[in-house]
Design a protein around this motif. Structure first.
Motif: not given
Length: 314
Positions: A101, A123, A150, A152, A161, A177
C-alpha cells in the motif's frame, strides 16, 4: 494477525504503527530519523491525542529494511520524493501474497512505486481528516482521523485489497474501498492543494487559513484551479460543491498544520512538486491556466532554497 512493515515511520507512519501493534499485529517500522528509532527502542512509541494515549513496543524498528522478513502488508508511508528509494528497499519484503500500500500526498507516487515493485500487488491509499506531528523523538501527537480510502492501482484482486484493508479496520481506522482510483486520489488531492502551500507560506493552521480572508483567497484559488484541472481530465469529483466540501473537511481539523508547513518549520524539503506543483504540470498538459498554484509553488521552492540543512526524514 498480520505481519506489517511500515517503510517511512514519520508522524503519520508512527500513528499507523502504534495502532496496528496495539491491535495485536506484528509491526516492524523503518525510519531514517535515528533519534526517533533510538527513542522508540529505548522507551516504546507513544502516540497521544485523537486516538487516545498509548505507548507500544513494536516488533522492531530500524533505519533500514535489512533482515526484515516477507510481510503480509507493506505500507510505504514516506514523503512523495522518497517513494522510489523506499520501494527499492522493500523488494525483499514482497512475496506472492503480500499487499503493498502506497500512502502519499499529491500525484505521481503510485506510478513510481509500481515501476519498482510491479502493479500486481499494489494498492493506493489516501487519508482524510488526518493530522499528526512529532513533538520529540519517540512521541507522536495525533490530531484527527476521518477515513482511509483504498483502491487497487491496477491488478490487485479485490479479495487482497479487502485483506489489506482489514488490518486497518482492526486497528480502529475507518476504511472505504474505491473502484475508481483517480476519483479517490483527486477527491483528497484538492484538499491538499488548498491548504498545503498556503500554510507553508503563512505559517497558519487550516482553521486560521479559513478565517483569514487574505489567506483563504489564495487557498480557494489553489482549490478552484485543481478542480478545473480535474474536470479537464474527465475525473469525477463526487463531493457536491468542491470548495464547500473542502471547508467542511477543514473545519473538522482546524488546529492541524499540513505536512508541508511542518517540513518548512524543520527546514527540510516538502512535497510541493507533488501537490501545488502537480496542478501546474497537469494544467499545462490539459490547457488549464493555474497562476495561483504556479505562484505558490515558486514561493515555496524559493523558501526551501534558503534552508541550511534538511532536518530529519521519515
Amino acid at each position: 494477525m498480520a505481519r506489517v512493515i511500515i517503510v517511512g515511520m514519520g508522524a503519520m507512519g508512527s500513528v499507523y504503527a502504534a495502532l496496528m501493534q496495539d491491535a495485536g499485529h506484528e509491526v516492524h517500522g523503518v525510519c531514517h530519523w535515528p533519534e526517533h528509532v533510538a527513542a522508540i527502542r529505548r522507551g516504546g512509541l507513544r502516540v497521544h491525542g485523537f486516538s487516545g494515549d498509548r505507548t507500544v513496543q513494536l516488533a522492531s524498528v530500524a533505519t533500514d529494511t535489512q533482515g526484515l522478513p516477507v510481510a503480509d502488508l507493506v505500507i510505504i508511508a514516506t514523503k512523495a520524493g522518497d517513494v522510489e528509494a523506499a520501494a527499492d528497499s522493500a523488494r525483499h519484503l514482497v512475496g506472492p501474497r503480500t499487499v503493498v500500500q502506497g500512502i502519499q500526498n499529491g500525484l505521481g507516487s503510485p506510478e513510481r512505486i509500481a515501476a519498482t515493485l510491479g502493479r500486481e500487488r499494489l494498492a493506493v491509499g489516501v487519508v482524510g481528516g488526518f493530522g499528526a506531528s512529532c513533538p520529540e523523538p519517540g512521541t507522536v501527537h495525533h490530531n484527527g482521523m476521518e477515513m482511509i480510502r483504498f483502491a487497487s492501482y491496477a491488478e490487485l484482486p479485490a479479495a487482497d485489497l479487502a485483506r489489506g484493508s482489514a488490518v486497518w479496520q482492526s486497528a480502529g481506522f475507518r476504511v472505504q474501498m474505491f473502484e475508481n482510483v483517480d476519483q479517490m486520489v483527486w477527491e483528497k488531492f484538492i484538499m491538499n492543494v488548498t491548504f498545503s502551500g498556503t500554510s507553508c507560506l503563512t505559517g497558519l493552521t487550516i482553521g486560521e487559513i479559513m478565517q483569514q480572508e487574505a489567506a483563504w483567497s489564495v487557498a480557494q484559488g489553489c482549490a478552484e484551479e485543481a478542480v478545473a484541472v480535474a474536470q479537464a481530465k474527465g475525473i469525477t469529483l463526487d463531493v457536491g460543491d468542491p470548495v464547500e466540501h473542502i471547508r467542511a473537511l477543514g473545519s473538522r481539523i482546524p488546529d492541524a498544520r499540513p505536512s508541508m508547513l511542518l517540513d518548512a518549520l524543520a527546514h527540510r524539503p516538502g512535497e510541493v512538486d507533488a501537490i501545488n506543483g502537480a496542478v501546474v504540470t497537469e494544467g499545462r498538459t490539459h490547457g488549464v491556466p493555474t497562476p495561483v498554484n504556479d505562484t505558490v509553488s515558486n514561493l515555496v521552492r524559493a523558501r526551501e532554497r534558503t534552508y541550511s540543512n534538511h532536518g530529519h526524514g521519515a
